[in-house]
Design a protein around this motif. Structure first.
Motif, mmCIF file in Angstrom:
data_model
loop_
_atom_site.group_PDB
_atom_site.id
_atom_site.type_symbol
_atom_site.label_atom_id
_atom_site.label_comp_id
_atom_site.label_asym_id
_atom_site.label_seq_id
_atom_site.Cartn_x
_atom_site.Cartn_y
_atom_site.Cartn_z
ATOM 1 N N TYR A 21 0.822 -1.208 0.000
ATOM 2 C CA TYR A 21 0.000 0.000 0.000
ATOM 3 C C TYR A 21 0.857 1.258 0.000
ATOM 4 O O TYR A 21 0.509 2.256 -0.612
ATOM 5 N N TYR A 22 2.005 1.196 0.665
ATOM 6 C CA TYR A 22 2.913 2.346 0.698
ATOM 7 C C TYR A 22 3.578 2.542 -0.661
ATOM 8 O O TYR A 22 3.658 3.660 -1.172
ATOM 9 N N HIS A 23 4.039 1.461 -1.268
ATOM 10 C CA HIS A 23 4.702 1.550 -2.567
ATOM 11 C C HIS A 23 3.730 1.993 -3.666
ATOM 12 O O HIS A 23 4.122 2.731 -4.572
ATOM 13 N N PRO A 28 2.654 7.033 -9.710
ATOM 14 C CA PRO A 28 1.703 8.000 -10.283
ATOM 15 C C PRO A 28 0.270 7.461 -10.239
ATOM 16 O O PRO A 28 0.054 6.245 -10.228
ATOM 17 N N ASP A 29 -0.687 8.376 -10.219
ATOM 18 C CA ASP A 29 -2.088 7.987 -10.091
ATOM 19 C C ASP A 29 -2.601 7.144 -11.244
ATOM 20 O O ASP A 29 -3.551 6.394 -11.085
ATOM 21 N N ASP A 30 -1.991 7.259 -12.405
ATOM 22 C CA ASP A 30 -2.505 6.508 -13.546
ATOM 23 C C ASP A 30 -2.089 5.040 -13.531
ATOM 24 O O ASP A 30 -2.583 4.246 -14.319
ATOM 25 N N VAL A 31 -1.159 4.648 -12.637
ATOM 26 C CA VAL A 31 -0.732 3.246 -12.558
ATOM 27 C C VAL A 31 -1.802 2.412 -11.852
ATOM 28 O O VAL A 31 -2.300 1.433 -12.402
ATOM 29 N N VAL A 32 -2.140 2.773 -10.643
ATOM 30 C CA VAL A 32 -3.189 2.090 -9.887
ATOM 31 C C VAL A 32 -4.049 3.162 -9.236
ATOM 32 O O VAL A 32 -3.578 3.916 -8.395
ATOM 33 N N ASP A 33 -5.289 3.205 -9.632
ATOM 34 C CA ASP A 33 -6.213 4.212 -9.121
ATOM 35 C C ASP A 33 -7.071 3.615 -8.013
ATOM 36 O O ASP A 33 -7.800 2.652 -8.252
#
Length: 128
Positions: A21-23, A28-33
């Protein structure tokens, strides 16, 4: 219900393993939203769709075809009996809906409240 619990536990184990969760928060937001929301909703959706496919996906079409086939035969033999069966089934369905609908509505509210609490907890972990 057990499938959903199992899938959610497995997804949470992966999410909390090695502080994932920290990593994910550093990417960037577009990797995992919203991974917390995805865990909560995707587990529910997967289980809902699998149970629909396994246990109830085509139940309504089978019911309609059975009604048309056997209803036509019964009407040809005894029209009064067919109308009696239709009346009886409508009364039984109405009674079952009246008796169990309130309980089902309460259970649905409880499930939605638990899902909201679960999502809030996951979001809280991600933020802190």
């Amino acid at each position: 219900f057990e499938w959903r619990r199992f899938l959610t536990a497995r997804l949470l184990k992966e999410y909390f393993q090695a502080d994932m969760y920290y990593h994910l928060a550093l990417k960037p937001d577009d990797v995992v939203d919203n991974p917390d929301q995805r865990i909560a909703q995707d587990a529910a959706n997967i289980v809902r769709k699998m149970t629909w496919l396994l246990f109830g996906g085509h139940g309504w079409t089978d019911g309609v075809l059975t009604f048309v086939a056997f209803g036509g035969a019964l009407y040809a033999i005894a029209p009064d009996l067919m109308f009696g069966c239709i009346l009886y089934s409508n009364i039984v369905v109405a009674v079952v809906i009246y008796i169990f609908f309130r309980k089902l509505a309460d259970l649905t509210r409880a499930v939605l409240a638990n899902e909201a609490d679960f999502r809030y907890g996951l979001m809280h972990v991600r933020e802190h």
